[in-house]
Design a protein around this motif. Sequence first.
Motif, short mmCIF file in Angstrom:
data_model
loop_
_atom_site.label_atom_id
_atom_site.label_comp_id
_atom_site.label_asym_id
_atom_site.label_seq_id
_atom_site.Cartn_x
_atom_site.Cartn_y
_atom_site.Cartn_z
N ARG A 37 34.68 38.21 30.62
CA ARG A 37 35.38 37.95 31.89
C ARG A 37 36.34 39.12 32.11
NH1 ARG A 37 37.19 31.80 32.00
NH2 ARG A 37 38.19 32.53 33.91
N SER A 38 37.64 38.90 31.96
CA SER A 38 38.57 39.98 32.35
C SER A 38 39.02 40.86 31.18
CB SER A 38 39.81 39.38 33.02
OG SER A 38 39.43 38.74 34.20
N ARG A 55 29.38 40.94 33.23
CA ARG A 55 30.75 40.62 33.62
C ARG A 55 30.68 39.36 34.49
NH1 ARG A 55 35.40 38.71 35.26
NH2 ARG A 55 36.91 40.16 36.10
N CYS A 56 31.21 38.26 33.98
CA CYS A 56 31.19 37.01 34.74
C CYS A 56 32.30 37.07 35.78
CB CYS A 56 31.40 35.81 33.82
SG CYS A 56 30.30 35.78 32.41
N GLY A 57 32.05 37.70 36.89
CA GLY A 57 33.06 37.88 37.92
C GLY A 57 32.68 39.03 38.82
N ALA A 58 33.54 39.26 39.83
CA ALA A 58 33.23 40.31 40.81
C ALA A 58 33.79 41.66 40.40
CB ALA A 58 33.81 39.90 42.17
N GLY A 59 35.07 41.69 40.01
CA GLY A 59 35.73 42.97 39.72
C GLY A 59 35.32 43.50 38.36
N ASN A 82 32.13 33.74 42.55
CA ASN A 82 33.39 32.98 42.60
C ASN A 82 34.10 33.13 43.94
OD1 ASN A 82 34.36 35.56 42.42
ND2 ASN A 82 35.10 35.39 40.31
N ARG A 227 43.43 42.60 43.12
CA ARG A 227 43.79 43.19 41.83
C ARG A 227 45.24 43.69 41.84
NH1 ARG A 227 40.39 40.92 39.77
NH2 ARG A 227 38.67 41.62 38.49
N HIS A 268 46.36 34.73 37.69
CA HIS A 268 44.97 35.17 37.90
C HIS A 268 44.03 33.96 37.95
CE1 HIS A 268 41.85 38.60 37.03
NE2 HIS A 268 41.54 37.87 38.06
N SER A 272 39.18 30.73 38.97
CA SER A 272 39.25 29.71 37.92
C SER A 272 38.96 28.31 38.44
CB SER A 272 40.62 29.76 37.23
OG SER A 272 40.76 30.97 36.56
O1 LIG Z 1 37.37 36.11 34.97
C1 LIG Z 1 38.23 35.61 35.68
O2 LIG Z 1 38.81 34.57 35.45
C2 LIG Z 1 38.63 36.31 36.97
C3 LIG Z 1 37.50 37.03 37.66
C4 LIG Z 1 37.94 37.73 38.91
O3 LIG Z 1 39.06 38.50 38.73
C5 LIG Z 1 36.81 38.55 39.48
O4 LIG Z 1 37.00 39.74 39.69
O5 LIG Z 1 35.77 37.96 39.74
#
Ligand SMILES: O=C(O)CC[C@@H](O)C(=O)O
Length: 395
Positions: A37-38, A55-59, A82, A227, A268, A272
């Motif tokens: 994740r982060s 990477r489980c997420g966008a950023g 998400n 961010r 953050h 979630s």
């Molecule tokens: O992993 C996380 O909880 C946050 C993910 C979030 O910042 C994203 O960029 O998708």
Amino acid sequence: MYQIKTFNAISPVGLATFTAEYQINQKDAQPDAYLIRSVDLHEHDFPRSLKAIGRCGAGYNNIPLERASEQGIAVFNTPGGNANAVKELVLAMMILANRQVIAAANWTNQVQPGADITLEAAKSQFNGQELLGKRLAVIGLGHVGSLVANAAVNLGMEVIGYDPYLSADAAWQLSREIHRAPSLAAVVDQADFITVHVPKNEETTGMIDQELISQFKPTAVLLNFARHGIVDNQAVIDALNTKRLRWYSTDFSDALIHGHPRVTILPHLGGSTVEAEANCARMAAKAVMTYLTTGNLINSVNLPALQTPFASPERITLIHRNIPNMLGQISSLIAQHQINIENLANRAKADFAYTIVDVSDFANPDQQAALIQELAQIPAVSRVRLIHQPRGGNK
Ligand SMILES: O=C(O)CC[C@@H](O)C(=O)O
Ligand SMILES: NC(=O)c1ccc[n+]([C@@H]2O[C@H](COP(=O)([O-])OP(=O)(O)OC[C@H]3O[C@@H](n4cnc5c(N)ncnc54)[C@H](O)[C@@H]3O)[C@@H](O)[C@H]2O)c1
């Protein structure tokens, strides 16, 4: 058996996506892939066994993409997985700021039990405003920004967006009632709320700076659920303290803004939710499994999208620099081994490229190993893999 290493808590729903050929643990020193994740990987040494990061997420600013490409590691994210969770939180934060919800609830909690808290004299301090008819500026109209913008239109807000790189797909998602601004200065002009939904990179770091904030309405609310660092927090504090900004809501803390009475900070929490974490983990697991078993690239952020059906029992995949004569060198080595190319696909993304070669007529495992070793020695090749067609056939 493929080894998957996790660093953060990953949704069990997502982990359950992995089939029996995958073993998940937090310690393996020879992992084939990471699911993260982060966690910040900038100072992390990648083992040579590592072929993929999901990477489980966008950023993905927590991952050193250039170094990953140089070391032959494909990095994947989960676009949109998400986005709804972030949209709902941003809408909540606009309402919280406009209705003084947190201040009012805190006040209620500290009065004498049984006191009449509905007295007009007391509660009038928490008078709020409605979102209806207010102007919202959305900076970045991708997966999150477009959902926020459309939802705000449905709440009766006037919405204006700014995104100079808007993709055609993203544009199709937008309500026709959203106006497009030609510049940052134009989008913030007269906005009651300004929300940022851009990736963090060189261009966007500090994009909400003192000069831009000075063009806000002094009553504006700024929201940053993208961010840390996209907003210049010193400029925010200066503007709040001189009444040139009404409120700042963010998912990212630092010592400058911590504890300020007109800042709301969340830890953050944008992505979630149970649903978002499951979506993201599922998407990342699928992208990693597809890459490990077929070499096909879906949602890679450092390599191009490239998917071809298996055209033969064996497939060779190569990550390499995007420079002239790579295909010439690859195909001539394959020809030297009297191996036939059934299909060849190649695509580049910035400085790196990815090549899939489906081959037949491999004589034996020794010949396979020799060819793979020779291909790996071509300067500018960072990873060569030999993949056998998965059981179940032509995927
Ligand atoms: O992993 C996380 O909880 C946050 C993910 C979030 O910042 C994203 O960029 O998708
Ligand atoms: N708080 C959280 O938990 C959370 C959750 C999801 C995403 N995020 C953050 O939000 C960001 C956006 O997420 P997303 O899913 O919408 O990503 P996305 O890639 O779908 O959208 C980003 C949009 O920003 C635009 N953009 C890029 N540079 C720009 C610039 N200089 N000016 C204006 N627009 C620009 C792009 O064209 C794109 O349309 C992510 O990169 C991530 O950092 C945070």
